[in-house]
Design a protein around this motif. Structure first.
Motif, PDB file in Angstrom:
ATOM      1  N   ALA A  14     -91.077 -40.378  15.886  1.00  0.00           N
ATOM      2  CA  ALA A  14     -89.757 -39.753  15.711  1.00  0.00           C
ATOM      3  C   ALA A  14     -89.589 -38.610  16.710  1.00  0.00           C
ATOM      4  CB  ALA A  14     -89.621 -39.234  14.280  1.00  0.00           C
ATOM      5  N   LEU A  18     -86.779 -38.040  19.636  1.00  0.00           N
ATOM      6  CA  LEU A  18     -85.993 -36.807  19.737  1.00  0.00           C
ATOM      7  C   LEU A  18     -85.990 -36.311  21.188  1.00  0.00           C
ATOM      8  CD1 LEU A  18     -84.443 -34.381  18.537  1.00  0.00           C
ATOM      9  CD2 LEU A  18     -86.662 -33.320  18.031  1.00  0.00           C
ATOM     10  N   HIS A  21     -83.661 -38.353  23.149  1.00  0.00           N
ATOM     11  CA  HIS A  21     -82.292 -37.976  22.778  1.00  0.00           C
ATOM     12  C   HIS A  21     -81.874 -36.691  23.509  1.00  0.00           C
ATOM     13  CE1 HIS A  21     -78.832 -36.871  20.313  1.00  0.00           C
ATOM     14  NE2 HIS A  21     -79.408 -35.692  20.152  1.00  0.00           N
ATOM     15  N   GLN A  52     -86.048 -35.939   8.431  1.00  0.00           N
ATOM     16  CA  GLN A  52     -84.858 -35.161   8.828  1.00  0.00           C
ATOM     17  C   GLN A  52     -85.217 -34.229   9.991  1.00  0.00           C
ATOM     18  OE1 GLN A  52     -81.756 -35.301   7.323  1.00  0.00           O
ATOM     19  NE2 GLN A  52     -82.602 -37.006   6.168  1.00  0.00           N
ATOM     20  N   TYR A  54     -86.624 -34.669  12.677  1.00  0.00           N
ATOM     21  CA  TYR A  54     -86.468 -35.192  14.033  1.00  0.00           C
ATOM     22  C   TYR A  54     -85.060 -35.704  14.306  1.00  0.00           C
ATOM     23  CZ  TYR A  54     -91.257 -34.039  14.063  1.00  0.00           C
ATOM     24  OH  TYR A  54     -92.412 -33.304  13.977  1.00  0.00           O
ATOM     25  N   LYS A  55     -84.135 -35.339  13.408  1.00  0.00           N
ATOM     26  CA  LYS A  55     -82.719 -35.564  13.703  1.00  0.00           C
ATOM     27  C   LYS A  55     -82.222 -34.325  14.428  1.00  0.00           C
ATOM     28  CE  LYS A  55     -81.752 -38.724  10.006  1.00  0.00           C
ATOM     29  NZ  LYS A  55     -81.286 -38.868   8.633  1.00  0.00           N
ATOM     30  N   ASP A  56     -81.208 -34.496  15.251  1.00  0.00           N
ATOM     31  CA  ASP A  56     -80.713 -33.356  16.027  1.00  0.00           C
ATOM     32  C   ASP A  56     -79.720 -32.549  15.181  1.00  0.00           C
ATOM     33  OD1 ASP A  56     -80.385 -31.635  18.086  1.00  0.00           O
ATOM     34  OD2 ASP A  56     -79.154 -32.966  19.317  1.00  0.00           O
ATOM     35  N   ILE A  57     -80.262 -31.938  14.137  1.00  0.00           N
ATOM     36  CA  ILE A  57     -79.425 -31.154  13.218  1.00  0.00           C
ATOM     37  C   ILE A  57     -80.139 -29.848  12.832  1.00  0.00           C
ATOM     38  CG2 ILE A  57     -78.110 -33.043  12.145  1.00  0.00           C
ATOM     39  CD1 ILE A  57     -80.232 -33.097   9.895  1.00  0.00           C
ATOM     40  N   GLN A  69     -80.829 -26.270  15.381  1.00  0.00           N
ATOM     41  CA  GLN A  69     -80.775 -27.663  15.837  1.00  0.00           C
ATOM     42  C   GLN A  69     -81.692 -27.811  17.066  1.00  0.00           C
ATOM     43  OE1 GLN A  69     -76.705 -28.608  16.573  1.00  0.00           O
ATOM     44  NE2 GLN A  69     -77.172 -30.555  17.563  1.00  0.00           N
TER      45      GLN A  69
END
Ligand code: SAM
Length: 218
Positions: A14, A18, A21, A52, A54-57, A69
């Motif tokens: 993950a 990222l 991304h 979560q 490794y989400k861009d948030i 973020q």
């Protein structure tokens, strides 16, 4: 303290995604990307939310605050151009994730957090992970004059203006990166101290940070 720090193929995979991304969003500094690829961001989350991480948030870390973020962390880190051995002041330790990125970039980091609970958490978690900045608890809107001057200053909360006391703590040639605006949105501002009383200021993209609260802030 019983922290459960496991970094297996799922989290590593993950993290690689990222990094890809962030590259696709325009982050080009290979040292910053390498640091993001290395620091296990899920260690700053409860296990239930590991993916979560490794989400861009941005994500809540308690006490009404957030872990920034990943794109914002990468953007500010890229702007700072940290080179190994530089003295960096970070205002707003929060989770300590940005602190780890600065340490991976080779900086000597002085980091200050005003929320006592967050401060107590990071002084335990970061050394446990092997990261050793100089920790401070208090109002960083005035900088930390006792340890000035700094090569770089990074502010990770939204300020209403650039505090003059902060600028005075920069070395000549030093740089501050600080989001400045109102409660709703802030422009990323970078200022270089080009002479004793000369500063070059550039305004960049718009972000949304939690407020910088203090004597020289909200
Ligand atoms: N880089 C951090 C991270 O990724 O976890 C950012 C955390 S959050 C966006 C900003 C932090 O700044 C919060 O933890 C908040 O308590 C802290 N903060 C706000 N005003 C401050 C001040 N005057 N001095 C020190 N910390 C402050």
């Amino acid at each position: 303290m019983a922290y459960k720090f496991i970094d297996n193929y799922r989290e590593k995979g993950a993290r690689k995604k990222l990094v890809e991304h962030l590259k696709s969003r325009g982050i080009a500094d290979s040292r910053v990307l390498q640091a993001i690829g290395k620091v296990p961001r899920h260690f700053f989350f409860d296990e239930t939310f590991w993916l979560q991480a490794y989400k861009d948030i941005a994500f809540p870390i308690g006490d009404g605050q957030t872990i920034s973020q990943p794109y914002t962390v990468a953007y500010q880190s890229e702007l700072l151009h940290v080179t190994p051995g530089e003295k960096v002041l970070e205002i707003g330790t929060g989770s300590g994730y940005q602190t780890c990125i600065l340490l991976e970039l080779g900086a000597e980091v002085f980091t200050i957090e005003r929320q006592v609970n967050l401060y107590h958490r990071t002084i335990q978690v970061l050394p446990y992970m092997g990261y050793k900045p100089h920790f401070f608890c208090g109002d960083g809107s005035k900088g930390i004059p006792e340890h000035a001057p700094y090569d770089k200053i990074i502010v990770t909360a939204g300020a209403p203006f650039v505090p003059e006391v902060m600028l005075q703590q920069l070395k000549i040639g030093g740089q501050v990166v600080i989001p400045v605006g109102d409660e709703k949105e802030q422009k990323m501002v970078t200022i270089i101290r080009v002479g004793e009383n000369d500063f070059d200021r550039i305004e960049l993209d718009t972000f949304r940070f939690v407020p910088l609260v203090g004597d020289q802030a909200w």
